[in-house]
Enzyme design. Structure first.
Site, PDB file in Angstrom:
ATOM      1  N   SER A 114       0.841  -1.194   0.000  1.00 46.06           N
ATOM      2  CA  SER A 114       0.000   0.000   0.000  1.00 46.06           C
ATOM      3  C   SER A 114       0.885   1.256   0.000  1.00 46.06           C
ATOM      4  CB  SER A 114      -0.954  -0.032   1.197  1.00 46.06           C
ATOM      5  OG  SER A 114      -1.978   0.917   1.043  1.00 46.06           O
ATOM      6  N   ARG A 127     -12.277   7.030   8.628  1.00 47.82           N
ATOM      7  CA  ARG A 127     -11.730   5.678   8.693  1.00 47.82           C
ATOM      8  C   ARG A 127     -12.719   4.649   8.159  1.00 47.82           C
ATOM      9  NH1 ARG A 127      -6.957   3.186   8.324  1.00 47.82           N
ATOM     10  NH2 ARG A 127      -6.869   1.262   9.535  1.00 47.82           N
ATOM     11  N   ASP A 154      -8.332  -6.767  -5.153  1.00 45.56           N
ATOM     12  CA  ASP A 154      -8.044  -5.391  -4.735  1.00 45.56           C
ATOM     13  C   ASP A 154      -8.560  -4.424  -5.789  1.00 45.56           C
ATOM     14  OD1 ASP A 154      -7.015  -2.999  -3.839  1.00 45.56           O
ATOM     15  OD2 ASP A 154      -4.958  -3.707  -3.632  1.00 45.56           O
ATOM     16  N   HIS A 193      -7.794  -5.334  -0.671  1.00 46.39           N
ATOM     17  CA  HIS A 193      -6.520  -4.647  -0.500  1.00 46.39           C
ATOM     18  C   HIS A 193      -5.770  -5.105   0.753  1.00 46.39           C
ATOM     19  CE1 HIS A 193      -3.584  -1.458  -0.855  1.00 46.39           C
ATOM     20  NE2 HIS A 193      -3.890  -0.992   0.335  1.00 46.39           N
ATOM     21  N   ASP A 194      -6.483  -5.388   1.812  1.00 51.80           N
ATOM     22  CA  ASP A 194      -5.865  -5.773   3.085  1.00 51.80           C
ATOM     23  C   ASP A 194      -5.272  -7.176   3.078  1.00 51.80           C
ATOM     24  OD1 ASP A 194      -5.985  -3.499   4.566  1.00 51.80           O
ATOM     25  OD2 ASP A 194      -7.735  -4.068   5.756  1.00 51.80           O
TER      26      ASP A 194
END
Length: 491
Positions: free
Chosen positions: A153, A223, A317, A350-351
């Site tokens: 990232s 967030r 992602d 993505h994580d």
């Protein structure tokens, strides 16, 4: 994971620059402090260092445990004994980025000019500024070459910037789920997240540090937005589906009814307890500014790169897509950079680079295991011209602390080697002529040779080092068993 299965208890360290830091904008931060952690042992030649770059809201605590922790460092799945970033082989360094609130100087720290928190007086920082600070930490640690730099990232952006800002320093680079520039969609998400913070009345133009009221609601929503981009549709279906939270039927109101709503609210609220709102503004802005293209050409922008590259995308992602990462791969290949491209098959979005230890461990371990001589060799080689005397050789060995010196002709081509043992022979023969005592049948290696093959050659011939030559027989470096000691567990 138990402490016994990791590197154990670690502590964060701090280094304050003795000089001021000039930023890419021309602004200056006075004597910034860098928070960092290290794992493993730096070998004698300082050739086994790996730098780990963290993502947006990460910190220096990448592995191991702090006293009282309920969880280990954020990348404990790949850092530690026997893991891809093996602390028995490598010396791992991870620092907190400039502008953060996790120990490295940022807007929540004290401005020496005012004696109060910087707030919005903190200057805008870029990914390049972050890397420049990380380089100063490497200078402080005495590390002139990095065996590898790795990150996902925003950490992947730092990896790419490392290879561009300090191309001769990086041997291997691993960039995961990241980009060479921020796309309009990514900038748009960041903009909305920042506006959520700024719109919170408790933000007070960044001057909330002396107040009991913090911009928690705005930061929480920011967030929540960001967290949605880190997940995938598949992972959200698997984790939440359309299940309701603690009820069996709809309330037909605006409360949090679905599990996914409660999850995001929890993520947002818990985040406000551990991160500074102003830092969030600064770091997301640094993402927006990142663009390594030159004249709108990615190929031209990546020309300085000399490292071997591993580019890893994640199939699900949608924030940093595999199409974007494949664009980077094509540009690298157009520049004849040695690049490996891998897709991590995962539904976690993505994580996944923080979760999928199985696939990721295999891909990273496989990449790092293909080490060659150029990954660890010393380029500051000492040679001696063939028209010099034995006395010259002795003086050079003494002043440069060398026991072996390659002898070269006027074209820097190797024609022999002289050792400390040969100097004893010169005394016995009463000669000052190098040609009479030097070894002319020299064992050498090439920079693309496997370190395993070279180690075997040194062991077979009972020698501790080899000159490294190119295809023109010119000496370009040297490699010793000390360079390989950690990587190959040599005695």
């Amino acid at each position: 994971m138990a402490i016994s299965k990791s590197i154990g208890t670690v502590e964060t360290q701090y280094y304050t620059l003795e000089e001021d830091l000039e930023l890419e904008t021309g602004n200056v931060i006075k004597n910034p402090t860098i928070a960092y952690e290290t794992y493993g042992t730096l070998n004698a030649q300082k050739s086994n260092a790996i730098y780990v770059c963290h993502a947006l809201t990460g910190d220096a605590h990448a592995a191991g445990w702090h006293d009282g922790d309920k969880k280990p460092g954020w990348w404990n799945i790949i850092i530690g004994p026997g893991k891809p970033l093996d602390t028995n082989k490598y010396f791992i360094v991870c620092s907190n980025v400039l502008g953060s609130c996790k120990g490295t100087t940022g807007p929540s720290d004290i401005n020496p000019d005012t004696g109060k928190e910087y707030g919005l007086d903190f200057p805008i920082v870029t990914i390049k500024d972050m890397v420049n600070v990380e380089k100063k930490l490497m200078d402080y640690l005495g590390i002139q070459q990095l065996y590898a730099v790795i990150g996902g990232s925003m950490g992947g952006m730092q990896v790419l910037q490392w290879t561009l800002s300090y191309p001769e320093m990086i041997r291997n680079a691993i960039m995961i789920a990241s980009g060479a520039y921020s796309t309009p969609q990514q900038i748009a998400f960041n903009a909305v997240e920042r506006q959520s913070v700024i719109a919170d009345p408790n933000w007070n133009n960044g001057k909330y540090y002396d107040s009991d009221l913090k911009p928690e609601q705005g930061l929480s929503v920011a967030r929540m937005i960001g967290h949605i981009t880190y997940l995938s549709n598949e992972s959200m279906y698997e984790k939440f589906g359309r299940r309701l939270q603690n009820k069996n039927s709809f309330s037909y109101d605006f409360s949090n009814e679905f599990e996914v709503e409660s999850y995001l609210e929890h993520q947002g609220f818990s985040f406000t307890k551990k991160f500074d709102a102003n830092s969030y503004l600064y770091l997301t802005k640094a993402l927006d500014y990142f663009d390594v293209r030159k004249n709108n050409s990615l190929e031209e922008g990546l020309k300085p790169i000399r490292a071997k590259m591993l580019i890893m995308s994640i199939t699900s992602d949608w924030l940093y897509t595999h199409e974007h990462m494949e664009e980077i791969v094509l540009a690298l290949r157009a520049n004849n950079v040695e690049v490996t491209y891998s897709k991590l098959n995962s539904e976690y979005g993505h994580d996944a680079f923080l979760i999928e230890n199985g696939q990721m461990n295999y891909i990273i371990s496989n990449f790092l295991s293909k080490a060659t001589v150029k990954d660890v060799m010393n380029k500051n080689v000492v040679t001696l011209q063939d028209n010099k005397s034995v006395k010259d050789a002795a003086e050079l060995m003494l002043t440069k602390n060398r026991t072996h010196i390659p002898i070269v002709d006027s074209n820097n081509k190797i024609i022999g080697i002289i050792t400390a043992w040969d100097l004893s022979k010169a005394i016995a023969m009463n000669t000052d002529n190098i040609e009479e005592i030097m070894t002319k049948d020299v064992l050498t290696c090439y920079e693309d040779d496997s370190i395993y093959d070279v180690a075997h050659k040194m062991e077979e011939h009972h020698i501790s080092g080899l000159p490294v030559i190119n295809n023109n027989q010119e000496v370009i470096g040297n490699i010793s068993t000390t360079h390989l000691s950690n990587l190959l567990d040599l005695e």
